[in-house]
Write an enzyme that holds these catalytic residues in place. Structure first.
Site, PDB file in Angstrom:
ATOM      1  N   LYS A   1       0.442  33.439 -27.953  1.00  0.00           N
ATOM      2  CA  LYS A   1       0.585  32.445 -29.025  1.00  0.00           C
ATOM      3  C   LYS A   1      -0.280  31.215 -28.735  1.00  0.00           C
ATOM      4  O   LYS A   1      -0.930  30.667 -29.620  1.00  0.00           O
ATOM      5  CB  LYS A   1       2.065  32.066 -29.209  1.00  0.00           C
ATOM      6  CG  LYS A   1       2.883  33.211 -29.808  1.00  0.00           C
ATOM      7  CD  LYS A   1       4.394  33.031 -29.715  1.00  0.00           C
ATOM      8  CE  LYS A   1       5.092  34.319 -30.189  1.00  0.00           C
ATOM      9  NZ  LYS A   1       6.561  34.267 -30.144  1.00  0.00           N
TER      10      LYS A   1
ATOM     11  N   GLN B   1      11.272  30.821 -27.563  1.00  0.00           N
ATOM     12  CA  GLN B   1      11.083  32.252 -27.337  1.00  0.00           C
ATOM     13  C   GLN B   1      12.413  32.909 -26.962  1.00  0.00           C
ATOM     14  O   GLN B   1      13.136  32.419 -26.099  1.00  0.00           O
ATOM     15  CB  GLN B   1      10.025  32.465 -26.233  1.00  0.00           C
ATOM     16  CG  GLN B   1       9.599  33.904 -26.036  1.00  0.00           C
ATOM     17  CD  GLN B   1       8.857  34.505 -27.237  1.00  0.00           C
ATOM     18  OE1 GLN B   1       8.205  33.784 -27.998  1.00  0.00           O
ATOM     19  NE2 GLN B   1       8.955  35.801 -27.425  1.00  0.00           N
TER      20      GLN B   1
ATOM     21  N   ASP C   1       9.356  30.152 -36.904  1.00  0.00           N
ATOM     22  CA  ASP C   1       9.798  31.539 -36.730  1.00  0.00           C
ATOM     23  C   ASP C   1      10.605  32.005 -37.953  1.00  0.00           C
ATOM     24  O   ASP C   1      10.836  33.207 -38.107  1.00  0.00           O
ATOM     25  CB  ASP C   1      10.714  31.651 -35.496  1.00  0.00           C
ATOM     26  CG  ASP C   1       9.997  32.156 -34.255  1.00  0.00           C
ATOM     27  OD1 ASP C   1       9.009  32.892 -34.404  1.00  0.00           O
ATOM     28  OD2 ASP C   1      10.442  31.813 -33.142  1.00  0.00           O
TER      29      ASP C   1
HETATM   30  N1  GUN Z   1      11.220  37.333 -29.140  1.00  0.00           N
HETATM   31  C1  GUN Z   1      10.716  38.470 -29.664  1.00  0.00           C
HETATM   32  N2  GUN Z   1      10.079  38.208 -30.812  1.00  0.00           N
HETATM   33  C2  GUN Z   1      10.168  36.881 -31.030  1.00  0.00           C
HETATM   34  C3  GUN Z   1       9.686  36.016 -32.051  1.00  0.00           C
HETATM   35  O1  GUN Z   1       9.050  36.413 -33.030  1.00  0.00           O
HETATM   36  N3  GUN Z   1       9.984  34.701 -31.899  1.00  0.00           N
HETATM   37  C4  GUN Z   1      10.706  34.234 -30.863  1.00  0.00           C
HETATM   38  N4  GUN Z   1      10.970  32.930 -30.806  1.00  0.00           N
HETATM   39  N5  GUN Z   1      11.170  35.013 -29.891  1.00  0.00           N
HETATM   40  C5  GUN Z   1      10.895  36.325 -29.982  1.00  0.00           C
END
Ligand code: GUN
Length: 294
Positions: A53, A97, A120
């Site tokens: 990211k 995350q 998200d």
């Molecule tokens: N863990 C697995 N996929 C994601 C996601 O798209 N966002 C976040 N914050 N955590 C994750």
């Protein structure tokens, strides 16, 4: 023989479009969009995702900030960081995350995020807006799948769409989005899950199958209808005899589905890169709708 839904090529194209928007923003002497991420502990997959990211931000010209906490962090410390990011005038959007360690109440954390910065799309306010077809941040994976269908002009109206898996971040929102009154959407949706009996009875009748269960090679060619559109969200690490010792495997048995389907996403190079890129799209959206004007 299926045609490939090339998520890697499309994600490169969309990142180029975002980069161009950033160029125009900077040319007006305005600051760049800014995404922040909170990472707790040392889960290998989470570290990889968050690093990707940060890399994507660099690529499109966004600013990024990464806040790392040990797995022993307390809930109140995390909530304090979230309050700081909510109040920050320079951060447009942020993510926490997942998964989080057991001492942290995930729901409490998600509820603490300012919905205007929830890139998200996990906050119940944003999930509710999505379900009511109001403008909001869509969760990255469903958003990526919709964008693939849209950019490849794949008709979904009146089609039977079968989704396998009802997770909060993929299957459940996907089932809502495919049924909405819009394009892509207007499909008749079946949401199947671990208690569905004889899932193949559904998949054999599906025009579109979206698998998000994390079971490598689960969907076989004899479980689908000729001409079906197959979207594979699974990415599971499976051990093999390669130099790396592992490879990524989707939920779809590509070899048997490819000759029968009309469109299919590969793994890797299908939904995964689209998911990453949609987080950049949501960050740009957060920037554009930011209440702060500095
Ligand atoms: N863990 C697995 N996929 C994601 C996601 O798209 N966002 C976040 N914050 N955590 C994750």
């Amino acid at each position: 023989m299926a045609q490939i839904l090339d998520g890697l090529a499309l994600s490169r194209q969309i990142k180029k479009e975002i980069k161009e928007e950033v160029r125009k923003i900077l040319a007006k002497k305005r600051r760049a969009p800014h995404l922040a991420a909170i990472l707790v502990g040392n889960n290998g997959a989470s570290q990889t995702y968050v690093n990707s990211k940060v890399k994507d931000c660099e690529e499109v010209g966004f600013r990024s900030s990464l806040f790392k906490f040990p797995s022993t962090v307390s809930e109140s410390e995390l909530l304090e960081k979230i309050r700081e990011l909510n109040a920050s005038k320079s951060v447009d959007g942020f993510i926490v995350q997942l998964p989080l360690p057991p001492q942290i109440d995930q729901e409490k954390i998600i509820l603490a995020i300012d919905p205007r910065k929830d890139v998200d799309g996990f906050h119940p306010e944003n999930f509710g807006k999505m379900a009511l077809e109001m403008d909001t941040f869509l969760p990255a994976t469903p958003f990526g799948i919709l964008t693939l269908l849209e950019r490849y002009s794949i008709e979904t109206k009146g089609k039977h769409c079968v989704i396998i898996g009802r997770s909060r971040i993929v299957g459940r929102p996907m089932s809502i989005l495919m049924g909405r009154k819009d394009f892509p959407g207007n499909a008749t949706v079946s949401l199947t899950h671990s208690y569905t009996e004889h899932v193949e009875r559904f998949t054999k009748n599906a025009d579109i199958v979206i698998t998000a269960l994390g079971d490598p090679g689960f969907l076989k060619g004899d479980m689908i209808k000729g001409g079906a559109i197959i979207i594979d969200v699974g990415i599971t690490r499976v051990e093999d005899s390669s130099e790396k010792g592992h490879r990524l495997s989707g939920d779809v048995d590509f070899e048997s589905c490819f000759p029968k389907a009309s469109w299919i996403t590969p793994v890797p190079g299908g939904v995964g890169p689209m998911t990453r890129t949609m987080l950049m799209k949501n960050t740009l959206l957060a920037y554009k709708t930011s209440v702060y004007d500095d």
